[in-house]
Design an enzyme around this catalytic site. Structure first.
Site, PDB file in Angstrom:
ATOM      1  CE  LYS A  17       0.494  -5.134   0.983  1.00  0.00           C
ATOM      2  NZ  LYS A  17       1.052  -5.975   2.051  1.00  0.00           N
ATOM      3  NE  ARG A  93      -5.150  -6.599   4.690  1.00  0.00           N
ATOM      4  CZ  ARG A  93      -4.409  -5.490   4.677  1.00  0.00           C
ATOM      5  NH1 ARG A  93      -4.621  -4.543   3.828  1.00  0.00           N
ATOM      6  NH2 ARG A  93      -3.425  -5.374   5.542  1.00  0.00           N
ATOM      7  NE  ARG A 130       5.490  -1.514   8.557  1.00  0.00           N
ATOM      8  CZ  ARG A 130       4.507  -2.101   7.880  1.00  0.00           C
ATOM      9  NH1 ARG A 130       4.585  -2.228   6.563  1.00  0.00           N
ATOM     10  NH2 ARG A 130       3.465  -2.595   8.514  1.00  0.00           N
ATOM     11  NE  ARG A 162       1.194   0.014   9.928  1.00  0.00           N
ATOM     12  CZ  ARG A 162       0.723  -0.594   8.836  1.00  0.00           C
ATOM     13  NH1 ARG A 162       1.176  -0.257   7.645  1.00  0.00           N
ATOM     14  NH2 ARG A 162      -0.178  -1.534   8.929  1.00  0.00           N
ATOM     15  NE  ARG A 173      -0.672  -5.746  10.383  1.00  0.00           N
ATOM     16  CZ  ARG A 173       0.479  -5.107  10.584  1.00  0.00           C
ATOM     17  NH1 ARG A 173       1.021  -5.077  11.791  1.00  0.00           N
ATOM     18  NH2 ARG A 173       1.077  -4.508   9.603  1.00  0.00           N
TER      19      ARG A 173
HETATM   20  P1  AMP Z   1      -2.258  -2.092   5.891  1.00  0.00           P
HETATM   21  O1  AMP Z   1      -1.619  -0.758   6.055  1.00  0.00           O
HETATM   22  O2  AMP Z   1      -2.604  -2.410   4.449  1.00  0.00           O
HETATM   23  O3  AMP Z   1      -1.480  -3.209   6.553  1.00  0.00           O
HETATM   24  O4  AMP Z   1      -3.680  -2.024   6.645  1.00  0.00           O
HETATM   25  C1  AMP Z   1      -3.757  -1.754   8.023  1.00  0.00           C
HETATM   26  C2  AMP Z   1      -5.043  -2.311   8.600  1.00  0.00           C
HETATM   27  O5  AMP Z   1      -6.184  -1.706   7.954  1.00  0.00           O
HETATM   28  C3  AMP Z   1      -5.246  -3.801   8.396  1.00  0.00           C
HETATM   29  O6  AMP Z   1      -4.564  -4.589   9.376  1.00  0.00           O
HETATM   30  C4  AMP Z   1      -6.771  -3.911   8.525  1.00  0.00           C
HETATM   31  O7  AMP Z   1      -7.174  -3.780   9.870  1.00  0.00           O
HETATM   32  C5  AMP Z   1      -7.239  -2.657   7.788  1.00  0.00           C
HETATM   33  N1  AMP Z   1      -7.408  -2.895   6.342  1.00  0.00           N
HETATM   34  C6  AMP Z   1      -6.708  -2.318   5.322  1.00  0.00           C
HETATM   35  N2  AMP Z   1      -7.127  -2.766   4.132  1.00  0.00           N
HETATM   36  C7  AMP Z   1      -8.118  -3.656   4.381  1.00  0.00           C
HETATM   37  C8  AMP Z   1      -8.951  -4.464   3.557  1.00  0.00           C
HETATM   38  N3  AMP Z   1      -8.826  -4.480   2.221  1.00  0.00           N
HETATM   39  N4  AMP Z   1      -9.864  -5.280   4.164  1.00  0.00           N
HETATM   40  C9  AMP Z   1     -10.013  -5.279   5.501  1.00  0.00           C
HETATM   41  N5  AMP Z   1      -9.254  -4.548   6.341  1.00  0.00           N
HETATM   42  C10 AMP Z   1      -8.316  -3.732   5.801  1.00  0.00           C
END
Ligand code: AMP
Length: 226
Positions: A17, A93, A130, A162, A173
């Site tokens: 993404k 999400r 990654r 990360r 996740r």
């Molecule tokens: P990502 O980089 O999109 O994988 O986001 C990293 C982390 O941020 C996720 O595992 C969640 O803990 C939090 N997070 C990001 N976007 C959301 C969202 N829309 N709703 C809830 N938690 C989020």
């Protein structure tokens, strides 16, 4: 210049993404809004939000819908996203977030929701290798490293794994994705807003598939989105 657009990109963690949103944001000259990047920045700056977010993020848990949508609503009220639209990455999400987003944008609709499909076996391999830039969020991997050491080609920042790309957090996740996020695919399909695109193959090939899906939709809507 291409017309702006209001897009959401869905897909499992590791579906590509972030990489695709960056390419699309250049192609359509539209701001990439990543909730994960915004939260990581808040953690880095040590803000109140960042302090609340860190522990949940490290464990791979989701933050509350209200908190996330307040952050997104603030970002979508800024002039760049208001004028030309946005590519929303990592949000919604949950179905509740999708409802809140629709209310936030009303009376205007999203132009398209793109679901990047990649088999779980492949995302697991991608997540394990990654690496990301701590400053600008550019994506790398053990196979596609920066040109000089682990220094970002884009901004010179440090490139690291990360903190939530541990085996435990990754499996949590993906589990949350299946339970909370995957239902969004049917939700958007029922509303006629969904395009599904295969996320396998080279990043450029995937970008071309997504652009084709967007152009198809845009043509059906009379040639431009906004
Ligand atoms: P990502 O980089 O999109 O994988 O986001 C990293 C982390 O941020 C996720 O595992 C969640 O803990 C939090 N997070 C990001 N976007 C959301 C969202 N829309 N709703 C809830 N938690 C989020």
């Amino acid at each position: 210049m291409a017309a702006g657009a209001r897009l959401v990109v869905l897909g499992k963690q590791g579906a590509g993404k972030g990489t695709q949103c960056l390419s699309l944001s250049h192609h359509y000259v539209v701001t990439h809004v990543s909730t994960g990047d915004m939260l990581r920045e808040a953690v880095k700056q040590g803000t109140g939000l960042g302090k609340k977010a860190k522990e949940l993020m490290d464990r791979g848990e989701l933050l509350g819908d209200d908190l996330i949508m307040e952050m997104v609503s603030g970002r979508l009220a800024e002039s760049d996203t208001k004028d030309r639209g946005f590519i929303l990455d990592g949000c919604p999400r949950t179905v509740e977030q999708a409802r809140m987003l629709a209310d936030l944008l009303a009376p205007v609709d999203l132009d398209l929701v793109i679901d990047i499909e990649v088999p779980t076996s492949q995302v697991l391999r991608r997540l394990a290798s990654r690496r990301v830039c701590v400053d600008c969020g550019a994506n790398y991997s053990l196979q596609a490293r920066p040109l000089i050491g682990w220094t970002c080609d884009v901004c010179g920042g440090e490139v690291v794994q990360r903190e939530d790309d541990t085996e435990e957090a990754i499996s949590r996740r993906l589990e949350i994705y299946e339970i909370q996020t995957a239902p969004l695919i049917d939700w958007y399909r029922e509303r006629g807003q969904l395009a599904q695109v295969a996320g396998t193959g080279l990043p450029d090939t995937v970008t071309k598939r997504i652009v084709r899906a967007i152009e198809d939709r845009s043509n059906r809507k009379g040639g431009r989105f906004t």
